[in-house]
Design a protein around this motif. Structure first.
Motif, PDB file in Angstrom:
ATOM      1  N   PHE A  79     -66.037 -30.306 -56.091  1.00 16.74           N
ATOM      2  CA  PHE A  79     -66.804 -29.561 -57.088  1.00 16.74           C
ATOM      3  C   PHE A  79     -68.289 -29.561 -56.733  1.00 16.74           C
ATOM      4  O   PHE A  79     -68.987 -28.568 -56.974  1.00 16.74           O
ATOM      5  N   ALA A  80     -68.777 -30.656 -56.155  1.00 21.71           N
ATOM      6  CA  ALA A  80     -70.163 -30.688 -55.689  1.00 21.71           C
ATOM      7  C   ALA A  80     -70.379 -29.624 -54.613  1.00 21.71           C
ATOM      8  O   ALA A  80     -71.400 -28.919 -54.611  1.00 21.71           O
ATOM      9  N   ALA A  81     -69.412 -29.501 -53.693  1.00 19.10           N
ATOM     10  CA  ALA A  81     -69.503 -28.474 -52.655  1.00 19.10           C
ATOM     11  C   ALA A  81     -69.468 -27.073 -53.267  1.00 19.10           C
ATOM     12  O   ALA A  81     -70.170 -26.163 -52.810  1.00 19.10           O
ATOM     13  N   PHE A  82     -68.666 -26.911 -54.320  1.00 18.95           N
ATOM     14  CA  PHE A  82     -68.594 -25.615 -55.001  1.00 18.95           C
ATOM     15  C   PHE A  82     -69.930 -25.258 -55.643  1.00 18.95           C
ATOM     16  O   PHE A  82     -70.404 -24.117 -55.528  1.00 18.95           O
ATOM     17  N   VAL A  83     -70.545 -26.227 -56.321  1.00 20.02           N
ATOM     18  CA  VAL A  83     -71.845 -25.981 -56.962  1.00 20.02           C
ATOM     19  C   VAL A  83     -72.887 -25.621 -55.907  1.00 20.02           C
ATOM     20  O   VAL A  83     -73.687 -24.694 -56.091  1.00 20.02           O
ATOM     21  N   PHE A  84     -72.882 -26.348 -54.797  1.00 14.26           N
ATOM     22  CA  PHE A  84     -73.833 -26.050 -53.720  1.00 14.26           C
ATOM     23  C   PHE A  84     -73.612 -24.638 -53.177  1.00 14.26           C
ATOM     24  O   PHE A  84     -74.571 -23.879 -52.976  1.00 14.26           O
ATOM     25  N   THR A  85     -72.355 -24.281 -52.966  1.00 14.61           N
ATOM     26  CA  THR A  85     -72.046 -22.979 -52.370  1.00 14.61           C
ATOM     27  C   THR A  85     -72.409 -21.836 -53.303  1.00 14.61           C
ATOM     28  O   THR A  85     -73.039 -20.851 -52.887  1.00 14.61           O
ATOM     29  N   ILE A  86     -72.022 -21.957 -54.574  1.00 20.47           N
ATOM     30  CA  ILE A  86     -72.309 -20.860 -55.500  1.00 20.47           C
ATOM     31  C   ILE A  86     -73.811 -20.725 -55.733  1.00 20.47           C
ATOM     32  O   ILE A  86     -74.333 -19.612 -55.880  1.00 20.47           O
ATOM     33  N   SER A  87     -74.526 -21.847 -55.712  1.00 19.18           N
ATOM     34  CA  SER A  87     -75.986 -21.783 -55.822  1.00 19.18           C
ATOM     35  C   SER A  87     -76.580 -21.111 -54.590  1.00 19.18           C
ATOM     36  O   SER A  87     -77.527 -20.317 -54.694  1.00 19.18           O
ATOM     37  N   GLY A  88     -76.020 -21.425 -53.417  1.00 14.01           N
ATOM     38  CA  GLY A  88     -76.507 -20.817 -52.191  1.00 14.01           C
ATOM     39  C   GLY A  88     -76.269 -19.320 -52.145  1.00 14.01           C
ATOM     40  O   GLY A  88     -77.147 -18.548 -51.728  1.00 14.01           O
ATOM     41  N   VAL A  89     -75.089 -18.892 -52.566  1.00 10.93           N
ATOM     42  CA  VAL A  89     -74.795 -17.454 -52.617  1.00 10.93           C
ATOM     43  C   VAL A  89     -75.731 -16.760 -53.600  1.00 10.93           C
ATOM     44  O   VAL A  89     -76.237 -15.654 -53.339  1.00 10.93           O
ATOM     45  N   PHE A  90     -75.971 -17.415 -54.716  1.00  8.96           N
ATOM     46  CA  PHE A  90     -76.927 -16.887 -55.698  1.00  8.96           C
ATOM     47  C   PHE A  90     -78.309 -16.729 -55.060  1.00  8.96           C
ATOM     48  O   PHE A  90     -78.992 -15.716 -55.260  1.00  8.96           O
ATOM     49  N   GLY A  91     -78.714 -17.720 -54.261  1.00  7.91           N
ATOM     50  CA  GLY A  91     -79.997 -17.636 -53.583  1.00  7.91           C
ATOM     51  C   GLY A  91     -80.055 -16.479 -52.597  1.00  7.91           C
ATOM     52  O   GLY A  91     -81.062 -15.764 -52.516  1.00  7.91           O
ATOM     53  N   LEU A  92     -78.975 -16.274 -51.851  1.00  4.57           N
ATOM     54  CA  LEU A  92     -78.934 -15.162 -50.895  1.00  4.57           C
ATOM     55  C   LEU A  92     -79.085 -13.819 -51.600  1.00  4.57           C
ATOM     56  O   LEU A  92     -79.725 -12.896 -51.083  1.00  4.57           O
ATOM     57  N   ILE A  93     -78.508 -13.721 -52.791  1.00  6.97           N
ATOM     58  CA  ILE A  93     -78.572 -12.459 -53.532  1.00  6.97           C
ATOM     59  C   ILE A  93     -79.969 -12.215 -54.087  1.00  6.97           C
ATOM     60  O   ILE A  93     -80.542 -11.128 -53.931  1.00  6.97           O
ATOM     61  N   ILE A  94     -80.539 -13.225 -54.721  1.00 10.19           N
ATOM     62  CA  ILE A  94     -81.826 -12.996 -55.397  1.00 10.19           C
ATOM     63  C   ILE A  94     -82.974 -12.833 -54.413  1.00 10.19           C
ATOM     64  O   ILE A  94     -83.971 -12.166 -54.727  1.00 10.19           O
ATOM     65  N   PHE A  95     -82.856 -13.416 -53.207  1.00 14.21           N
ATOM     66  CA  PHE A  95     -83.945 -13.258 -52.245  1.00 14.21           C
ATOM     67  C   PHE A  95     -84.029 -11.834 -51.707  1.00 14.21           C
ATOM     68  O   PHE A  95     -85.026 -11.464 -51.080  1.00 14.21           O
ATOM     69  N   GLU A  96     -82.984 -11.057 -51.944  1.00  5.30           N
ATOM     70  CA  GLU A  96     -83.024  -9.645 -51.573  1.00  5.30           C
ATOM     71  C   GLU A  96     -83.544  -8.780 -52.719  1.00  5.30           C
ATOM     72  O   GLU A  96     -83.732  -7.574 -52.549  1.00  5.30           O
ATOM     73  N   ALA A  97     -83.732  -9.393 -53.879  1.00  4.78           N
ATOM     74  CA  ALA A  97     -84.177  -8.635 -55.056  1.00  4.78           C
ATOM     75  C   ALA A  97     -85.697  -8.507 -55.064  1.00  4.78           C
ATOM     76  O   ALA A  97     -86.414  -9.339 -54.510  1.00  4.78           O
ATOM     77  N   HIS A  98     -86.156  -7.469 -55.698  1.00  3.47           N
ATOM     78  CA  HIS A  98     -87.595  -7.226 -55.833  1.00  3.47           C
ATOM     79  C   HIS A  98     -87.922  -7.157 -57.323  1.00  3.47           C
ATOM     80  O   HIS A  98     -87.603  -6.176 -57.998  1.00  3.47           O
ATOM     81  N   LEU A  99     -88.546  -8.204 -57.815  1.00  3.66           N
ATOM     82  CA  LEU A  99     -88.907  -8.258 -59.224  1.00  3.66           C
ATOM     83  C   LEU A  99     -90.304  -7.691 -59.425  1.00  3.66           C
ATOM     84  O   LEU A  99     -91.123  -7.677 -58.501  1.00  3.66           O
ATOM     85  N   ALA A 100     -90.558  -7.243 -60.637  1.00  2.56           N
ATOM     86  CA  ALA A 100     -91.870  -6.682 -60.959  1.00  2.56           C
ATOM     87  C   ALA A 100     -92.275  -7.133 -62.355  1.00  2.56           C
ATOM     88  O   ALA A 100     -91.461  -7.134 -63.284  1.00  2.56           O
ATOM     89  N   SER A 101     -93.528  -7.520 -62.479  1.00  2.46           N
ATOM     90  CA  SER A 101     -94.055  -7.929 -63.776  1.00  2.46           C
ATOM     91  C   SER A 101     -94.465  -6.702 -64.580  1.00  2.46           C
ATOM     92  O   SER A 101     -95.103  -5.789 -64.042  1.00  2.46           O
ATOM     93  N   PRO A 102     -94.121  -6.665 -65.857  1.00  7.29           N
ATOM     94  CA  PRO A 102     -94.524  -5.508 -66.672  1.00  7.29           C
ATOM     95  C   PRO A 102     -96.027  -5.430 -66.917  1.00  7.29           C
ATOM     96  O   PRO A 102     -96.529  -4.386 -67.343  1.00  7.29           O
ATOM     97  N   ILE A 103     -96.753  -6.516 -66.650  1.00  3.32           N
ATOM     98  CA  ILE A 103     -98.205  -6.501 -66.874  1.00  3.32           C
ATOM     99  C   ILE A 103     -98.974  -6.758 -65.573  1.00  3.32           C
ATOM    100  O   ILE A 103    -100.140  -7.136 -65.597  1.00  3.32           O
TER     101      ILE A 103
END
Length: 338
Positions: A79-103
Motif C-alpha cells: 500500500f505504501a508503494a501504491f500511495v507513492f505511485t499514485i502520487s507520482g502519476v498525479f505529479g506527472l499530470i499536474i506538471f503538464e498543467a498551466h494554472l493561472a491566477s484570476p488576479i
C-alpha cells in the motif's frame, strides 16, 4: 511545554552541528574532492535507493485481509508503494498543467498539490473527529545522562539527514525524517521530537550553504536569495562575503530563537487549552482554499481536491504520509531516466 523545549533544543543543536561541518563540507563537496560531481553521476540510483528504503521500511500492518504471518506487513509495504505511485502519476499530470491566477499572481502548481497531499487531510480529520486540547503541563526540561546522550544522537542523526536532503533534488524534510528515524531505529517520543526538529533546521541551514557550494537552489528561500544577490561560488578556502553574512544571521537568529521559544512556549502552554481549536481549524481550511483560488484559480481548486483525496489514503490506512512525496520523486526519477 516539554515538547516545545525539546524541539527548540533539537533545532539549536542542529545549527551548532552544521556550523562545525562548514569547512569539511566545503572540501568534501567542492574542490579538491568534488564529491557532489560523483553524486550527480549516480543520482538516479541514489533516488531509486531512497524510494526503496522509504517503501521497504514501512512498518504499518494492514490486518483487514488477515492478521497472521507476514501478510499484514507485506500489505503495508504494497500500500505504501501504491500511495507513492499514485502520487507520482498525479505529479506527472499536474506538471503538464498551466494554472493561472484570476488576479495576476504567480500560479505555482505545487501549492495546491502539496496543500492537498499534506495540509488539508489532517485538518479535515480534526473537523470530523473534534479533538479537544487538554491542559498542558508546564515543567522544566530535565534530562539524566542517558537521555542527554540519546538527545545528542538524535541531533546528530537528524542533522545528517537534513544535510543529505539539501543535496538531493526532490527530497524534503519528510523524507529526511524517514531516513533519520531509520538511522535511530528505536527511540522514544521525546527523541522523535528532537530528531524531527533537527532534520528541519539542518535542512534549512544546509540549503543556504549548498547555494554557494554546489550552486543549486533547493528551496523557495534560496531561489529568492539567488534573485536578490549575486552568488559567488565558495571554491576556495576564503568564504564568500555574502555567505558569511547569511551564516552570521543564521547563528544569531538561532540563538535568539532558542531562548525566545522557551520563554513564549512557557506562556503559551498555560493558555493553549483555551484556544477555540475547531474554529481555528475551520479558519485555516477556508484560508488555504481562498489562497489556492487567488493564486491558481478554479483549476487550482480541482488540483487541491484531487490531492486531498490522495492525501487521505495514508491517513486512512496508517502508512507514512511521506510516501506522497512521490509527487516530486517519480517525475524527477523519470527525468533522470530520460
Amino acid at each position: 511545554y516539554k515538547a516545545v523545549a525539546l524541539a527548540a533544543l533539537g533545532s539549536y543543536g542542529a545549527i551548532l552541528f552544521c556550523f562545525t561541518l562548514l569547512y569539511p563540507l566545503r572540501f568534501l563537496l567542492g574542490p579538491p574532492i568534488a564529491f557532489y560531481d560523483t553524486i550527480k553521476e549516480v543520482m538516479l540510483w541514489v533516488l531509486f535507493s531512497i524510494v526503496l528504503l522509504m517503501i521497504l521500511t514501512e512498518k504499518t500492518r494492514i490486518t483487514e485481509f488477515g492478521g497472521s504471518g507476514k501478510l499484514p506487513s507485506l500489505l503495508g509495504i504494497l500500500f505504501a508503494a501504491f500511495v507513492f505511485t499514485i502520487s507520482g502519476v498525479f505529479g506527472l499530470i499536474i506538471f503538464e498543467a498551466h494554472l493561472a491566477s484570476p488576479i495576476g499572481l504567480p500560479a505555482p502548481v505545487l501549492f495546491p498539490a502539496l496543500a492537498g497531499l499534506f495540509g488539508i487531510p489532517p485538518l479535515l480529520t480534526s473537523v470530523f473527529t473534534k479533538p479537544t486540547i487538554p491542559h498542558q503541563k508546564v515543567e522544566p526540561l530535565t534530562q539524566n545522562s542517558i537521555e542527554k546522550k540519546s538527545t545528542m544522537v538524535s541531533i546528530l542523526t537528524g542533522s545528517t539527514a537534513g544535510i543529505f536532503v539539501s543535496l538531493i533534488p526532490g527530497l524534503t524534510t519528510a523524507t529526511g525524517t524517514v531516513l533519520a528515524m531509520n538511522l535511530r531505529q528505536k527511540s522514544s517520543h521525546e527523541q522523535t521530537i528532537v530528531t524531527l526538529s533537527a532534520v528541519n533546521t539542518a535542512a534549512t541551514f544546509s540549503v543556504t550553504l549548498m547555494l554557494f557550494l554546489i550552486e543549486r537552489a533547493r528551496s523557495g528561500v534560496t531561489i529568492a536569495i539567488k534573485d536578490l544577490m549575486p552568488i559567488e561560488p565558495w571554491d576556495s578556502s576564503a568564504m564568500p562575503l555574502e555567505l558569511l553574512y547569511l551564516l552570521m544571521f543564521l547563528l544569531l537568529s538561532g540563538a535568539l530563537s532558542f531562548f525566545f521559544t522557551l520563554f513564549i512556549g512557557r506562556i503559551f502552554a498555560g493558555k493553549f487549552h483555551i484556544v477555540p481549536y475547531q474554529k481555528l481549524v475551520m479558519f485555516t481550511l477556508l484560508f488555504v482554499c481562498a489562497l489556492v483560488l487567488l493564486f491558481t484559480g478554479v483549476f487550482g481548486l480541482m488540483v487541491l481536491l484531487v490531492a486531498t483525496s490522495i492525501g487521505f489514503l495514508p491517513l486512512c490506512w496508517g502508512v507514512r504520509r511521506s510516501h506522497c512525496m512521490g509527487v516530486l520523486l517519480l517525475p524527477i526519477i523519470l527525468y533522470f531516466l530520460s
